[in-house]
Design a protein around this motif. Structure first.
Motif, mmCIF file in Angstrom:
data_model
loop_
_atom_site.group_PDB
_atom_site.id
_atom_site.type_symbol
_atom_site.label_atom_id
_atom_site.label_comp_id
_atom_site.label_asym_id
_atom_site.label_seq_id
_atom_site.Cartn_x
_atom_site.Cartn_y
_atom_site.Cartn_z
ATOM 1 N N SER B 23 -11.238 -10.800 1.777
ATOM 2 C CA SER B 23 -10.618 -10.287 0.511
ATOM 3 C C SER B 23 -11.356 -9.151 -0.210
ATOM 4 N N ASP B 26 -10.032 -6.124 1.625
ATOM 5 C CA ASP B 26 -8.417 -5.985 1.233
ATOM 6 C C ASP B 26 -8.162 -5.502 -0.010
ATOM 7 N N VAL B 82 -2.546 -5.968 10.630
ATOM 8 C CA VAL B 82 -2.488 -4.983 9.624
ATOM 9 C C VAL B 82 -0.888 -4.669 9.191
ATOM 10 N N SER B 89 -0.462 -12.641 1.816
ATOM 11 C CA SER B 89 -1.727 -12.058 1.931
ATOM 12 C C SER B 89 -2.709 -13.339 2.607
ATOM 13 N N ARG B 112 -6.279 -13.418 10.010
ATOM 14 C CA ARG B 112 -6.308 -12.964 8.818
ATOM 15 C C ARG B 112 -5.258 -11.655 8.921
ATOM 16 N N LEU B 114 -3.851 -8.233 6.794
ATOM 17 C CA LEU B 114 -4.257 -7.168 5.765
ATOM 18 C C LEU B 114 -3.246 -6.586 5.041
ATOM 19 N N SER B 116 -3.861 -4.440 2.154
ATOM 20 C CA SER B 116 -4.414 -3.474 1.582
ATOM 21 C C SER B 116 -3.378 -2.493 0.746
ATOM 22 N N LEU B 123 -5.706 1.657 4.008
ATOM 23 C CA LEU B 123 -5.514 0.779 4.850
ATOM 24 C C LEU B 123 -6.276 0.943 6.160
ATOM 25 N N ALA B 126 -9.925 -0.195 5.254
ATOM 26 C CA ALA B 126 -10.065 -1.427 5.092
ATOM 27 C C ALA B 126 -9.917 -2.319 6.559
ATOM 28 N N ALA B 130 -12.678 -4.651 8.042
ATOM 29 C CA ALA B 130 -12.391 -6.088 8.531
ATOM 30 C C ALA B 130 -12.819 -6.413 9.889
#
Lengths: 319, 319
Positions: B23, B26, B82, B89, B112, B114, B116, B123, B126, B130
């Motif tokens: 988080s 992100d 992504v 989210s 998860r 993302l 961003s 992005l 991030a 990640a």
């Protein structure tokens, strides 16, 4: 020519120096960036007018007409056409365009197109640099024309004092198609080709949109109808530009813009140092070892600080 | 939780710490960036597999099928989706998706997404952060799924060791529509929904294109036909991935990738310092005066150096 003689030449109004300097900038070279930064201290004289709008609305013809009218009023005019898709360089298109008009051999007009084949953000930076060069070269008015309405174009319009947003009726680029962001940056709207069907509709819709925008500014955005190819409405447009310039001065907004430009340059200088650090450390063979150290577990922030400290020391010795 | 406990927690395999860390990343926060950089020293264990392709080709179903098959083989799997356009989210979509399958409560899978919401380039950065977190958390395989084929997606695929480019027949995204740049980054091509009309044509056109690409690499890009929703071709796909990984190891290409990642981190750290300098100087009230000095004609490079020197001194004292 080296940087110092270009610097001196541009301030003195030498056209060859100016052309060379603009090429350095269009290349995205380090020396071009340095030249633009150093010349910033000699800027602040010119009125910077941005002209933007969709392809086909007649921006180029309008810029041409504005330049000719400004020349009649003894203004010297620098024209910068920013077009990332242009296959030309060195201002060929604009040169030809203006040459068709009567301003042949007029020393008071200078034109240049910028294609800037650089990375993302390179175009905007090159445009800012080029504006600085034209300003330092002493032109009274700089007309900056951008094609389309991408983010880069909106960014470039931030450097202009007065932004003209140009529309034309019945081009499929009707009001609905005005990109968000464009409405906000327009200080004067121009409905060109106003003899065409739908011109009144375009003006009315524009008025509606502007009344909705709801920003409480003391400046009332005027809508000027022109037929640039027949020089209709050009005087009225220049009148509107003049009024906006008076408004900017009376509200100290030109100072704000100058501050933002200086801040922009300081940020660019910081970024340039980061690039210089890497290339200097590569040159010295230190960069690769630093990367390997990070692979072995060293902290990257600490390593970056070490490299910076080292670079600052070397660069101080070089001065 | 503070940075140190997240750092320790993620290395220890704590899922709450991992979720919190992701988080931070992100959000594009400074602490997220620092966390990712510090954890880099604990990465290098995972196989990183990228999955990209146009919307509608069935990437998500494919990722799901791959994850389940890898789990059968005792691989732990981290999934990163992504999607800059995602309104969700925290991995809601993927979570639901996987939960529909039999992997409920499987501790060996973590998903998860993302979104961003950062600036341009945010992005990609991030995603890199990640991937580092999932790698440091100890997953054997990381599946990185990107939607579409914009520049950001291509950038993200650079962090993957093996890139799967997914197509499907008759989606309007035929071969001609493969964006330049995507063909080059694909190590394995997947024709999903291969029971549909036109699958053979897609395979043939793809073979033709690949034979034209002319890059003399010892790796022959395989084309695998799958029907991910029915688990057809998944074993063959994993076989192709394994072979590519062997190829990478035998040619020392994984080391190259690790070097590039470390270099990337060093560059990011330099950039981060520039941002930190500005915010620290603003905080101290020095920034504004520096800008005014540039307006008065001071050299911006010299001023940037002064600010950096000052910042490095303060930051050394803080340690």
């Amino acid at each position: 020519m080296d940087l110092n003689s270009l610097y001196e030449g541009i301030i003195a109004g030498n056209r060859r120096a100016l052309a060379r300097g603009l090429s350095w900038i269009d290349e995205g070279s380090v020396r071009g960036k340095e030249l633009a930064h150093r010349l910033f201290a000699h800027t602040g004289h010119a009125r910077i007018i941005g002209i933007t709008g969709a392809p086909g609305v007649g921006k180029s013809t309008l810029v041409n007409a504005l330049a000719l009218e400004l020349r009649k009023r003894q203004n010297t005019v620098g024209i910068l056409a920013v077009d990332p898709s242009s296959p030309y360089s060195g201002g060929a298109i604009l040169g030809d365009r203006i040459r068709m008009q009567e301003s042949v051999d007029d020393k008071g007009v200078y034109m240049r197109s910028l294609a800037s084949r650089g990375h993302v953000g390179g175009l905007s930076r090159a445009a800012f640099g080029a504006i600085n060069l034209l300003d330092a070269a002493g032109f009274d008015t700089i007309l900056v024309e951008t094609v389309g309405a991408g983010q880069a174009e909106v960014d470039i319009m931030r450097y202009a004092q007065t932004v003209l947003v140009v529309l034309a009726p019945g081009l499929g680029d009707d009001i609905q198609a005005i990109k968000a962001g464009i409405l906000e940056i327009g200080n004067v709207f121009v409905v060109n080709k106003s003899d065409r069907d739908g011109a009144e509709l375009t003006v009315r819709s524009l008025k509606g949109l502007l009344s909705l925008s709801g920003e409480a500014s003391p400046w009332t955005v005027p809508i000027i109808k022109t037929q640039a190819d027949r020089f209709v409405g050009i005087k009225e447009l220049i009148e509107a530009i003049d009024q906006h310039q008076v408004y900017l001065r009376e509200h100290n907004l030109l100072d704000n813009l100058r501050y933002q430009q200086a801040e922009h340059i300081l940020k660019q200088s910081l970024e340039d140092i980061m690039v210089a650090v890497q290339s200097e450390m590569e040159h010295q063979g230190i960069w690769r070892q630093s990367v390997l150290d990070i692979l072995s577990g060293e902290d990257s922030t600490r390593k970056a600080k070490t490299l910076l400290t080292q670079w600052l020391k070397t660069s101080a010795q070089g001065e």
